[in-house]
Enzyme design. Structure first.
Site, PDB file in Angstrom:
ATOM      1  N   PRO A   9       0.802  -1.219   0.000  1.00  0.00           N
ATOM      2  CA  PRO A   9       0.000   0.000   0.000  1.00  0.00           C
ATOM      3  C   PRO A   9       0.832   1.265   0.000  1.00  0.00           C
ATOM      4  O   PRO A   9       1.846   1.371   0.672  1.00  0.00           O
ATOM      5  CB  PRO A   9      -0.834  -0.112   1.277  1.00  0.00           C
ATOM      6  CG  PRO A   9      -0.237  -1.185   2.090  1.00  0.00           C
ATOM      7  CD  PRO A   9       0.551  -2.054   1.167  1.00  0.00           C
ATOM      8  N   ASN A  10       0.360   2.193  -0.790  1.00  0.00           N
ATOM      9  CA  ASN A  10       0.857   3.567  -0.887  1.00  0.00           C
ATOM     10  C   ASN A  10       2.190   3.712  -1.609  1.00  0.00           C
ATOM     11  O   ASN A  10       2.649   4.836  -1.813  1.00  0.00           O
ATOM     12  CB  ASN A  10       0.925   4.242   0.490  1.00  0.00           C
ATOM     13  CG  ASN A  10      -0.437   4.341   1.122  1.00  0.00           C
ATOM     14  OD1 ASN A  10      -1.367   4.827   0.498  1.00  0.00           O
ATOM     15  ND2 ASN A  10      -0.572   3.846   2.338  1.00  0.00           N
ATOM     16  N   ARG A  17       3.594  11.235  -1.514  1.00  0.00           N
ATOM     17  CA  ARG A  17       3.476  10.913  -0.093  1.00  0.00           C
ATOM     18  C   ARG A  17       4.793  11.173   0.637  1.00  0.00           C
ATOM     19  O   ARG A  17       5.817  10.581   0.320  1.00  0.00           O
ATOM     20  CB  ARG A  17       3.086   9.447   0.074  1.00  0.00           C
ATOM     21  CG  ARG A  17       3.009   9.014   1.511  1.00  0.00           C
ATOM     22  CD  ARG A  17       2.695   7.532   1.626  1.00  0.00           C
ATOM     23  NE  ARG A  17       2.797   7.131   3.015  1.00  0.00           N
ATOM     24  CZ  ARG A  17       3.387   6.029   3.421  1.00  0.00           C
ATOM     25  NH1 ARG A  17       3.907   5.206   2.557  1.00  0.00           N
ATOM     26  NH2 ARG A  17       3.454   5.747   4.708  1.00  0.00           N
ATOM     27  N   TYR A  22      10.348   9.600   1.770  1.00  0.00           N
ATOM     28  CA  TYR A  22      10.462   8.648   0.665  1.00  0.00           C
ATOM     29  C   TYR A  22      11.106   9.224  -0.597  1.00  0.00           C
ATOM     30  O   TYR A  22      11.313   8.499  -1.566  1.00  0.00           O
ATOM     31  CB  TYR A  22       9.075   8.089   0.310  1.00  0.00           C
ATOM     32  CG  TYR A  22       8.433   7.387   1.473  1.00  0.00           C
ATOM     33  CD1 TYR A  22       8.890   6.134   1.874  1.00  0.00           C
ATOM     34  CD2 TYR A  22       7.400   7.975   2.198  1.00  0.00           C
ATOM     35  CE1 TYR A  22       8.321   5.482   2.960  1.00  0.00           C
ATOM     36  CE2 TYR A  22       6.827   7.325   3.277  1.00  0.00           C
ATOM     37  CZ  TYR A  22       7.293   6.080   3.654  1.00  0.00           C
ATOM     38  OH  TYR A  22       6.732   5.435   4.729  1.00  0.00           O
ATOM     39  N   ASN A  73       8.315  -5.007  -0.812  1.00  0.00           N
ATOM     40  CA  ASN A  73       8.145  -3.874   0.092  1.00  0.00           C
ATOM     41  C   ASN A  73       6.674  -3.907   0.478  1.00  0.00           C
ATOM     42  O   ASN A  73       5.822  -3.426  -0.261  1.00  0.00           O
ATOM     43  CB  ASN A  73       8.502  -2.555  -0.583  1.00  0.00           C
ATOM     44  CG  ASN A  73       8.365  -1.378   0.367  1.00  0.00           C
ATOM     45  OD1 ASN A  73       7.719  -1.463   1.400  1.00  0.00           O
ATOM     46  ND2 ASN A  73       8.966  -0.256  -0.006  1.00  0.00           N
ATOM     47  N   ALA A  76       2.880  -0.670   4.822  1.00  0.00           N
ATOM     48  CA  ALA A  76       2.350  -0.775   6.187  1.00  0.00           C
ATOM     49  C   ALA A  76       1.994  -2.208   6.575  1.00  0.00           C
ATOM     50  O   ALA A  76       1.962  -2.530   7.767  1.00  0.00           O
ATOM     51  CB  ALA A  76       1.130   0.128   6.342  1.00  0.00           C
ATOM     52  N   GLU A  97      13.246  -8.480   1.770  1.00  0.00           N
ATOM     53  CA  GLU A  97      12.383  -7.395   2.237  1.00  0.00           C
ATOM     54  C   GLU A  97      13.109  -6.065   1.997  1.00  0.00           C
ATOM     55  O   GLU A  97      14.282  -5.937   2.340  1.00  0.00           O
ATOM     56  CB  GLU A  97      12.118  -7.586   3.728  1.00  0.00           C
ATOM     57  CG  GLU A  97      11.350  -6.476   4.398  1.00  0.00           C
ATOM     58  CD  GLU A  97      11.244  -6.666   5.909  1.00  0.00           C
ATOM     59  OE1 GLU A  97      10.378  -6.002   6.492  1.00  0.00           O
ATOM     60  OE2 GLU A  97      12.008  -7.458   6.495  1.00  0.00           O
ATOM     61  N   HIS A  99      12.762  -1.701   2.242  1.00  0.00           N
ATOM     62  CA  HIS A  99      12.072  -0.484   2.681  1.00  0.00           C
ATOM     63  C   HIS A  99      12.870   0.714   2.212  1.00  0.00           C
ATOM     64  O   HIS A  99      14.099   0.754   2.394  1.00  0.00           O
ATOM     65  CB  HIS A  99      11.914  -0.463   4.206  1.00  0.00           C
ATOM     66  CG  HIS A  99      11.076  -1.588   4.708  1.00  0.00           C
ATOM     67  ND1 HIS A  99       9.706  -1.588   4.590  1.00  0.00           N
ATOM     68  CD2 HIS A  99      11.416  -2.769   5.269  1.00  0.00           C
ATOM     69  CE1 HIS A  99       9.238  -2.715   5.077  1.00  0.00           C
ATOM     70  NE2 HIS A  99      10.260  -3.460   5.490  1.00  0.00           N
ATOM     71  N   ARG A 106      12.361   5.159  12.722  1.00  0.00           N
ATOM     72  CA  ARG A 106      11.012   5.714  12.629  1.00  0.00           C
ATOM     73  C   ARG A 106      10.177   5.314  13.843  1.00  0.00           C
ATOM     74  O   ARG A 106      10.697   4.880  14.853  1.00  0.00           O
ATOM     75  CB  ARG A 106      10.388   5.299  11.308  1.00  0.00           C
ATOM     76  CG  ARG A 106      11.217   5.887  10.138  1.00  0.00           C
ATOM     77  CD  ARG A 106      10.594   5.804   8.819  1.00  0.00           C
ATOM     78  NE  ARG A 106       9.308   6.473   8.779  1.00  0.00           N
ATOM     79  CZ  ARG A 106       8.384   6.214   7.862  1.00  0.00           C
ATOM     80  NH1 ARG A 106       8.608   5.334   6.916  1.00  0.00           N
ATOM     81  NH2 ARG A 106       7.237   6.847   7.880  1.00  0.00           N
TER      82      ARG A 106
END
Length: 145
Positions: A9-10, A17, A22, A73, A76, A97, A99, A106
């Site tokens: 998502p996103n 965003r 990012y 990725n 969320a 994985e 990110h 964070r």
């Protein structure tokens, strides 16, 4: 070698965003980078993005017997989805994985990754280049194995 790149998502909202987190490059730029890099290495790549958990699970399951590696990725869903973990375990495909941001710096809730226990490597905080590093890593695993 065939690699499936999955974005949760996103990720489609890159460049819009939170650019301070990012970056300013958009999703199309990410896809172009991945496609060009993979093509130069002789790697077949499929890129997929969805904002829906079940669609991501379906895509992982569809990779069974077809993909040599997965770069994911989960967005969320990293911090919430046991379903993604179970799907990865079910297909048994080597997975990295990724990110874009350094999640270790964070929010507290971002410190938990449900899929990390399955993944053979995690790359964080390297921006869009983290995807290319993940592809190269999987390619090395395939060539070594």
């Amino acid at each position: 070698m065939k690699i499936l790149v999955i974005n949760g998502p996103n990720i489609n909202m890159l460049g819009i965003r939170e650019p301070e987190v990012y970056g300013n490059q958009n999703y199309e730029t990410l896809c172009s980078m991945i496609e060009e890099h993979s093509s130069n290495k002789g790697i077949e790549v499929e890129i997929y993005q969805s904002n829906h958990e079940g669609c991501l699970v379906d895509k992982i399951q569809e990779a069974f017997g077809k993909a040599d590696g997965i770069v994911i990725n989960p967005g969320a869903y990293t911090h919430t989805s046991i379903a993604l973990l179970d799907a990865l375990k079910a297909v048994g495909i080597p997975t990295v994985e990724v990110h874009i941001s350094d999640v270790s710096k964070r929010e507290d809730f971002r410190q938990i990754s449900y899929i990390r226990s399955y993944c053979i490597k995690t790359i964080t905080g390297k921006g869009l280049n983290g995807y290319l590093e993940a592809i190269d890593f999987l390619n090395g695993v395939k060539n070594d194995g």
